[in-house]
Write a protein that holds these residues in place. Structure first.
Motif, PDB file in Angstrom:
ATOM      1  N   TYR A  71     -28.564  46.835  51.988  1.00 28.21           N
ATOM      2  CA  TYR A  71     -28.004  45.696  52.718  1.00 28.21           C
ATOM      3  C   TYR A  71     -26.519  45.571  52.417  1.00 28.21           C
ATOM      4  CZ  TYR A  71     -32.885  44.031  53.174  1.00 28.21           C
ATOM      5  OH  TYR A  71     -34.223  43.902  53.430  1.00 28.21           O
ATOM      6  N   ARG A  72     -26.201  45.666  51.134  1.00 27.18           N
ATOM      7  CA  ARG A  72     -24.807  45.471  50.758  1.00 27.18           C
ATOM      8  C   ARG A  72     -23.880  46.445  51.461  1.00 27.18           C
ATOM      9  NH1 ARG A  72     -22.590  45.365  44.672  1.00 27.18           N
ATOM     10  NH2 ARG A  72     -23.648  47.373  44.578  1.00 27.18           N
ATOM     11  N   ARG A  73     -24.298  47.687  51.501  1.00 28.96           N
ATOM     12  CA  ARG A  73     -23.415  48.657  52.167  1.00 28.96           C
ATOM     13  C   ARG A  73     -23.250  48.329  53.643  1.00 28.96           C
ATOM     14  NH1 ARG A  73     -25.748  53.929  51.241  1.00 28.96           N
ATOM     15  NH2 ARG A  73     -27.055  52.792  49.771  1.00 28.96           N
ATOM     16  N   ALA A  74     -24.343  47.943  54.273  1.00 27.89           N
ATOM     17  CA  ALA A  74     -24.261  47.568  55.686  1.00 27.89           C
ATOM     18  C   ALA A  74     -23.370  46.345  55.861  1.00 27.89           C
ATOM     19  CB  ALA A  74     -25.663  47.295  56.229  1.00 27.89           C
ATOM     20  N   LEU A  75     -23.491  45.391  54.939  1.00 25.25           N
ATOM     21  CA  LEU A  75     -22.713  44.160  55.034  1.00 25.25           C
ATOM     22  C   LEU A  75     -21.222  44.431  54.848  1.00 25.25           C
ATOM     23  CD1 LEU A  75     -25.081  41.825  53.010  1.00 25.25           C
ATOM     24  CD2 LEU A  75     -24.627  41.716  55.463  1.00 25.25           C
ATOM     25  N   LEU A  76     -20.908  45.318  53.917  1.00 26.79           N
ATOM     26  CA  LEU A  76     -19.503  45.655  53.696  1.00 26.79           C
ATOM     27  C   LEU A  76     -18.888  46.227  54.966  1.00 26.79           C
ATOM     28  CD1 LEU A  76     -19.769  47.124  50.098  1.00 26.79           C
ATOM     29  CD2 LEU A  76     -18.318  45.207  50.782  1.00 26.79           C
ATOM     30  N   LEU A  77     -19.683  47.021  55.653  1.00 25.75           N
ATOM     31  CA  LEU A  77     -19.210  47.595  56.912  1.00 25.75           C
ATOM     32  C   LEU A  77     -18.970  46.500  57.944  1.00 25.75           C
ATOM     33  CD1 LEU A  77     -18.801  50.585  57.575  1.00 25.75           C
ATOM     34  CD2 LEU A  77     -20.978  50.545  58.790  1.00 25.75           C
ATOM     35  N   CYS A  78     -19.902  45.561  58.040  1.00 28.85           N
ATOM     36  CA  CYS A  78     -19.753  44.460  58.997  1.00 28.85           C
ATOM     37  C   CYS A  78     -18.530  43.626  58.663  1.00 28.85           C
ATOM     38  CB  CYS A  78     -20.996  43.570  58.971  1.00 28.85           C
ATOM     39  SG  CYS A  78     -22.471  44.368  59.602  1.00 28.85           S
ATOM     40  N   LEU A  79     -18.361  43.370  57.379  1.00 25.58           N
ATOM     41  CA  LEU A  79     -17.216  42.573  56.945  1.00 25.58           C
ATOM     42  C   LEU A  79     -15.902  43.251  57.347  1.00 25.58           C
ATOM     43  CD1 LEU A  79     -16.864  39.935  55.274  1.00 25.58           C
ATOM     44  CD2 LEU A  79     -16.379  41.387  53.310  1.00 25.58           C
ATOM     45  N   SER A  80     -15.868  44.557  57.142  1.00 26.90           N
ATOM     46  CA  SER A  80     -14.630  45.279  57.455  1.00 26.90           C
ATOM     47  C   SER A  80     -14.342  45.266  58.952  1.00 26.90           C
ATOM     48  CB  SER A  80     -14.713  46.716  56.946  1.00 26.90           C
ATOM     49  OG  SER A  80     -15.569  47.464  57.788  1.00 26.90           O
ATOM     50  N   ARG A  81     -15.354  44.942  59.730  1.00 28.32           N
ATOM     51  CA  ARG A  81     -15.135  44.842  61.177  1.00 28.32           C
ATOM     52  C   ARG A  81     -14.847  43.412  61.606  1.00 28.32           C
ATOM     53  NH1 ARG A  81     -20.278  48.594  62.644  1.00 28.32           N
ATOM     54  NH2 ARG A  81     -19.283  50.622  62.302  1.00 28.32           N
TER      55      ARG A  81
END
Lengths: 221, 221
Positions: free
Chosen positions: A21-31
């Motif tokens: 989840y965290r990795r996916a969330l970091l990606l979303c945040l960066s977008r």
DNA sequence: TTTGCCTTGTTATTTAATTAACAAATAAAA
DNA sequence: TTTTATTTGTTAATTAAATAACAAGGCAAA
């Protein structure tokens, strides 16, 4: 202290998913996203929204109704749970293809978890640096693991050397081991061990591929 | 046909263990052993004898009381269950360190399961042969997979190319996929998918190492 | 304001996997 | 011959994990 204890009964699978989840969330945040729904996380991870909500319930995080979860907050919370405050150092034993692959995967990604040393017996490799990770001779394992306070070891040596390598790592005071050789190893109870066998995984895929084909054939009849 | 069907409800974990039993048994056989007890297999695999007996019960194999299991027979039976009669061909997409590591692991080991092609986009790699596995350009994926009747694909490309690679493999008619990138991929139902995420695994080890340490600390108090 | 639609959070149910328990068989020892 | 120890095979119980079910909150549209 008491709070941290509450996380030690989280299901193993939940721990693994939190990391993802965290990795996916970091990606979303960066977008530029600030909030996310359980069904969005679920879609990214190819699981069900219920499972996402259940995992988040277990770690005690609440989203806001109809707005979803605050991505930044959630990332921080997951970090509080799965990361070590001071960071954990990792060594790779066996700087062959697999060892180098792991170093590439990790280089510069997770700052709380750092590969700081590699070991090998091949004189051509010793003294070189791979992606910032120095390669030391296997004889210096204990010395360097103690000096650098390395707590986790990854075993990527040839299978026949697996158990000896494991013993050396345990003797050096390692706390967690990740064994990528197809040879099961034996460690004391106080060492956390995770094993992954690529050959078995591939044989399993082959089995299910075959199984489905024979099911199809018998359905046709 | 009917017999084979009886194996399609074996637990996934049992399938994985059968593959591991077989490798252990082959080793014992090569050392001249002819029979083995459940507790011997269990010791090698670091599991319980009950689990071994239960797995063997599920595949319908009987040992002889006080003599144990006939190693040769058991190897053959496991082969009948998990191997495909004709053999299955495998392709690796992404001939980086991880792809090459997998080829090394496999080269010449299991004759029912053979890596016959590698794919990459790097011109320096294309045309070369690694351990007998030729490296083709990624554009020829469909052509070669169809020509060679390759049924399983292993994805070892960089994460950002994972889903495109998966789509290409599916379009080429692949039946089973093994995804080693940390990016979850999406495949149609008829494709069997197995994913393994090295970063998550290491984060999980780190979590449990940390957890045990904080438990120890609180015990001291 | 009221109705309907989403979305969360939680409990209950189901499914999967492991572990425990124990009968039955038989070789070796007494 | 009888007893004891050992090992298999199977059922029962337990534990772990995923899924289903659904109450409750609250925004948006009518």
């Amino acid at each position: 202290m008491e709070e941290k204890d509450s996380f030690n009964h989280l299901p193993h699978k939940t721990i693994a998913r939190l990391s993802q989840y965290r990795r996916a969330l970091l990606l979303c945040l960066s977008r530029g996203k600030s909030h996310i729904f359980s069904h969005e996380i679920a879609t990214i991870q190819h699981i069900t929204p219920v499972q996402v909500r259940r995992d988040l319930m277990l770690i005690g995080y609440s989203g806001t109704l109809r707005k979803g979860y605050n991505i930044r907050e959630l990332i921080d919370l997951i970090g509080n749970i799965i990361d070590s405050d001071e960071g954990i150092k990792v060594a790779i034993v066996g700087m062959g293809n697999l060892g180098r692959a792991l170093i590439n995967y990790f280089s510069g990604k997770r700052h709380k978890l750092e590969i700081v040393a590699g070991f090998d017996t091949n004189p051509d490799k010793i003294g070189n640096t791979m992606n910032g990770v120095p390669c030391y001779p296997a004889e210096r394992m204990k010395e360097i693991i103690e000096r650098e306070k390395i707590e986790i070891g990854i075993i990527t040596v040839p299978a026949q050397n697996a158990s000896q390598t494991a013993n050396e790592l345990v003797a050096a005071g390692i706390k967690g081991l990740l064994n990528y050789t197809p040879k099961p190893i034996d460690v004391p109870d106080y060492v956390y061990l995770e094993e992954y066998d690529m050959i078995t995984t591939l044989e399993k895929v082959a089995f299910y591929v075959k199984m489905r084909q024979s099911e199809e054939e018998s359905n046709k009849k």
